[in-house]
Scaffold this motif. Structure first.
Motif: not given
Length: 284
Positions: A51-58, A168-171, A178-186, A224-230
């Motif tokens: 498993r791989q969380t957003l922004g995390g490693r496998p 505040e949120r993360s997008v 794609s095996r490269h996971g996240i391709i862009h973060t705002h 979109v990650a905000s308020c404890g959920e995605i």
């Protein structure tokens, strides 16, 4: 790229022999979910889940040897009893009980043989509170689909209507498969817009892709990650088409049709005198 920590592997590839649930699976806190995985390989010896969380490693969750006893449990699963694996010939399903918000992640099913690890496309489990008042109201993603020629560019939009959640949120943007996971973060910077009938302002985030090639095709999601959920958008499908390839395919098919017609006419011409002779013999 995903790498394996339990064996030395010379290659990590996406394989058609590993089929698993794909796209986005949504579940409410407390639900039970089974993520299915099927494999079509007689030579695979190890079967695993990452498993791989957003922004995390496998993270390796489970691996089992083909000839291990079914009762054997990988040590990660022993520490996390809400997770269990159901494996039979041709299948290796992951079951998650009493889902938590922290279970939101991309889950990859894999098998290995001959120093090669093969993965399915991955499935993202999106967990939310069923009756949360702070939940994000809506995510609108567009365009739904685009067809672009190689070398062209495209811009995807992700509009977030915050509802009662205006923290505040993360997008994140990623391409399914794609095996490269996240391709862009705002960050938390966006273009503010007003939507008729919606009391709160929305935010629009953009993802631009340029100099496109065939490998850029697929479905792009904003998360979109905000308020404890995605939460996820519905996805934007990008198709890369090459006019030259299309023209070549048309020429090939025209050539095939021409050959078939020529052969058919030739056979008719060969059969016609024979039929005529048979008719004359009958008249005699």
């Amino acid at each position: 790229m995903l790498t394996a920590g339990y064996v030395h592997l010379s290659a990590v590839i996406h394989s058609a022999t590993v089929k698993q649930d794909t796209g986005v699976v949504s579940a409410s806190v407390g639900d039970n979910v089974t993520l299915r995985c099927f494999y079509d390989s007689q030579v695979a010896m190890h079967f695993s889940w990452y498993r791989q969380t957003l922004g995390g490693r496998p993270e390796l969750m489970s691996t089992i040897y083909k000839y291990d006893q079914p009762s054997k449990v990988f040590h990660w699963l022993e520490k996390n009893p809400r997770f269990s694996v159901h494996r039979e010939q041709g299948m290796n399903h992951l079951h998650i009980a009493d889902i938590h918000l922290s279970d939101s992640a991309t889950y990859f099913c894999g098998s290995s043989h001959s120093n090669m690890l093969e993965f399915g496309e991955g499935v993202f489990l999106s967990v939310y509170h069923q009756h949360s008042e702070s939940r994000l109201q809506e995510i609108i993603q567009g365009p739904a689909s685009e067809t672009i020629q190689p070398g062209g560019s495209v811009t995807f939009n992700c509009t977030v209507n915050t509802g009662t959640c205006d923290r505040e949120r993360s997008v994140y943007w990623f391409r399914h498969g794609s095996r490269h996971g996240i391709i862009h973060t705002h960050g938390d910077q966006c273009t503010r817009v007003s939507t008729p009938g919606v009391p709160s302002q929305g935010c629009v985030y953009h993802l631009q892709r340029t100099n496109l090639s065939a490998s850029d095709g697929g479905t792009y999601y904003c998360a979109v990650a905000s308020c404890g959920e995605i939460l996820f958008g519905n996805g934007s499908k990008l198709l890369i088409t090459d006019d030259e390839d299309q023209k070549l395919r048309i020429l090939v098919w025209l050539s095939i049709i021409r050959v078939l017609l020529t052969t058919l006419l030739h056979n008719i011409c060969d059969l016609w005198p024979q039929a005529e002779c048979e008719q004359r013999d009958t008249q005699k």
